[in-house]
Design an enzyme around this catalytic site. Structure first.
Site, PDB file in Angstrom:
ATOM      1  N   HIS A  26       0.848  -1.187   0.000  1.00 43.44           N
ATOM      2  CA  HIS A  26       0.000   0.000   0.000  1.00 43.44           C
ATOM      3  C   HIS A  26       0.889   1.244   0.000  1.00 43.44           C
ATOM      4  O   HIS A  26       2.097   1.155   0.204  1.00 43.44           O
ATOM      5  CB  HIS A  26      -0.809   0.075   1.310  1.00 43.44           C
ATOM      6  CG  HIS A  26      -1.636  -1.107   1.636  1.00 43.44           C
ATOM      7  ND1 HIS A  26      -2.987  -1.152   1.390  1.00 43.44           N
ATOM      8  CD2 HIS A  26      -1.327  -2.287   2.236  1.00 43.44           C
ATOM      9  CE1 HIS A  26      -3.476  -2.296   1.823  1.00 43.44           C
ATOM     10  NE2 HIS A  26      -2.495  -3.017   2.346  1.00 43.44           N
ATOM     11  N   GLU A 108       2.521  -0.958   4.472  1.00 38.81           N
ATOM     12  CA  GLU A 108       2.273   0.416   4.025  1.00 38.81           C
ATOM     13  C   GLU A 108       3.611   1.104   3.781  1.00 38.81           C
ATOM     14  O   GLU A 108       4.499   1.061   4.632  1.00 38.81           O
ATOM     15  CB  GLU A 108       1.510   1.209   5.092  1.00 38.81           C
ATOM     16  CG  GLU A 108       0.096   0.741   5.325  1.00 38.81           C
ATOM     17  CD  GLU A 108      -0.926   1.344   4.362  1.00 38.81           C
ATOM     18  OE1 GLU A 108      -0.532   2.103   3.447  1.00 38.81           O
ATOM     19  OE2 GLU A 108      -2.111   1.046   4.557  1.00 38.81           O
ATOM     20  N   HIS A 146      -2.635  -2.972  -3.263  1.00 37.71           N
ATOM     21  CA  HIS A 146      -3.999  -2.750  -2.792  1.00 37.71           C
ATOM     22  C   HIS A 146      -4.941  -2.597  -3.987  1.00 37.71           C
ATOM     23  O   HIS A 146      -6.071  -3.084  -3.970  1.00 37.71           O
ATOM     24  CB  HIS A 146      -4.013  -1.513  -1.893  1.00 37.71           C
ATOM     25  CG  HIS A 146      -5.188  -1.440  -0.987  1.00 37.71           C
ATOM     26  ND1 HIS A 146      -5.435  -0.322  -0.223  1.00 37.71           N
ATOM     27  CD2 HIS A 146      -6.184  -2.303  -0.683  1.00 37.71           C
ATOM     28  CE1 HIS A 146      -6.525  -0.511   0.495  1.00 37.71           C
ATOM     29  NE2 HIS A 146      -7.007  -1.710   0.225  1.00 37.71           N
ATOM     30  N   ASP A 156      -3.670   2.510  -4.724  1.00 37.52           N
ATOM     31  CA  ASP A 156      -2.320   2.360  -4.199  1.00 37.52           C
ATOM     32  C   ASP A 156      -1.806   0.928  -4.364  1.00 37.52           C
ATOM     33  O   ASP A 156      -2.608   0.009  -4.461  1.00 37.52           O
ATOM     34  CB  ASP A 156      -2.262   2.804  -2.727  1.00 37.52           C
ATOM     35  CG  ASP A 156      -3.154   1.987  -1.797  1.00 37.52           C
ATOM     36  OD1 ASP A 156      -4.371   1.888  -2.049  1.00 37.52           O
ATOM     37  OD2 ASP A 156      -2.629   1.451  -0.807  1.00 37.52           O
TER      38      ASP A 156
END
Length: 177
Positions: A26, A108, A146, A156
Site C-alpha cells: 500500500h 504500508e 492494494h 495504491d
C-alpha cells in the site's frame, strides 16, 4: 534491519486454519502528499487529532492498521504481529478468495500514487518481503498491490512503485539461495 514496535488496537485473530498466503503493498501519507509528523502512527493507534489538519476530520474515526509501515527514511514500524489480522485491505479479493485481511500481511509505504518511493524504502520493503516469505512460504508467489485486490476502490501503491525492481531483487535472492 531493526523494526520499531507500536501496538495498534485495530487487530483481531485470523480465522482458524487460515495460513498467511499473500503480501499486500500500500501507500499512505497524512495529510495527503505530506511526509513525516507521526500522523500515520497516530492514525493506526486511533490517536489522530481531528483538529490537527482539515483532512483528519474526514478520517479520524476510521479504524485502520497495517502489519508494517515503512517510512521515507526506510525505518520500519510494526503495528500488528504477522500472526494476527491487521485491518489494511478492507473489502477485497485475491484469486477469487474474499476478505484479504484474513490471510495477508499488509505493508504500508509512506508515499503517494504520484511520487517515487525512496531508495531506503526499496531496501526495507525487499528485506521485509524476504523475511515474511521465509516465515510464511505460501506468500512467496503472492505479492499484490492494494489496487489489485480492491480494483476500482483503491489505487495504491500507485504507478510509481517499481514492481520490476522488487520482483527482480526477490528473484535474484532466490536464484542465489
Amino acid at each position: 534491519m531493526p523494526v520499531r514496535h507500536i501496538a495498534s488496537p485495530n487487530v483481531n485473530p485470523r480465522p482458524e486454519q487460515t495460513p498467511v498466503r499473500l503480501i499486500v503493498l500500500h501507500n499512505i501519507s497524512l495529510p495527503p502528499a505530506q511526509f513525516g509528523g507521526g500522523y500515520i502512527e497516530q492514525f493506526f493507534q486511533n490517536k489522530l487529532d481531528a483538529n490537527a489538519h482539515p483532512y483528519f476530520q474526514t478520517i479520524h474515526e476510521l479504524k485502520v492498521s497495517a502489519h508494517l509501515l515503512i517510512l521515507r527514511t526506510g525505518e520500519m514500524i510494526q503495528f500488528v504481529s504477522f500472526n494476527d489480522r491487521a485491518w489494511h485491505a478492507g473489502r477485497s479479493s485475491y484469486l477469487g478468495v474474499p476478505e484479504c485481511n484474513d490471510y495477508s500481511v499488509g505493508i504500508e509505504l509512506e508515499g503517494t500514487d504520484d511520487q517515487p518511493f525512496t531508495e531506503a524504502q526499496y531496501t526495507a520493503v525487499i528485506a521485509a518481503i524476504l523475511s515474511i516469505q521465509q516465515a510464511y512460504p505460501h506468500t512467496r508467489r503472492h505479492l499484490a498491490g492494494h489496487s489489485d485486490i480492491a480494483p476500482g476502490r483503491k489505487t495504491d501503491p500507485g504507478p510509481y512503485l517499481d514492481w520490476q525492481r522488487i520482483r527482480r531483487a526477490l528473484a535474484d535472492y532466490y536464484a542465489g539461495a
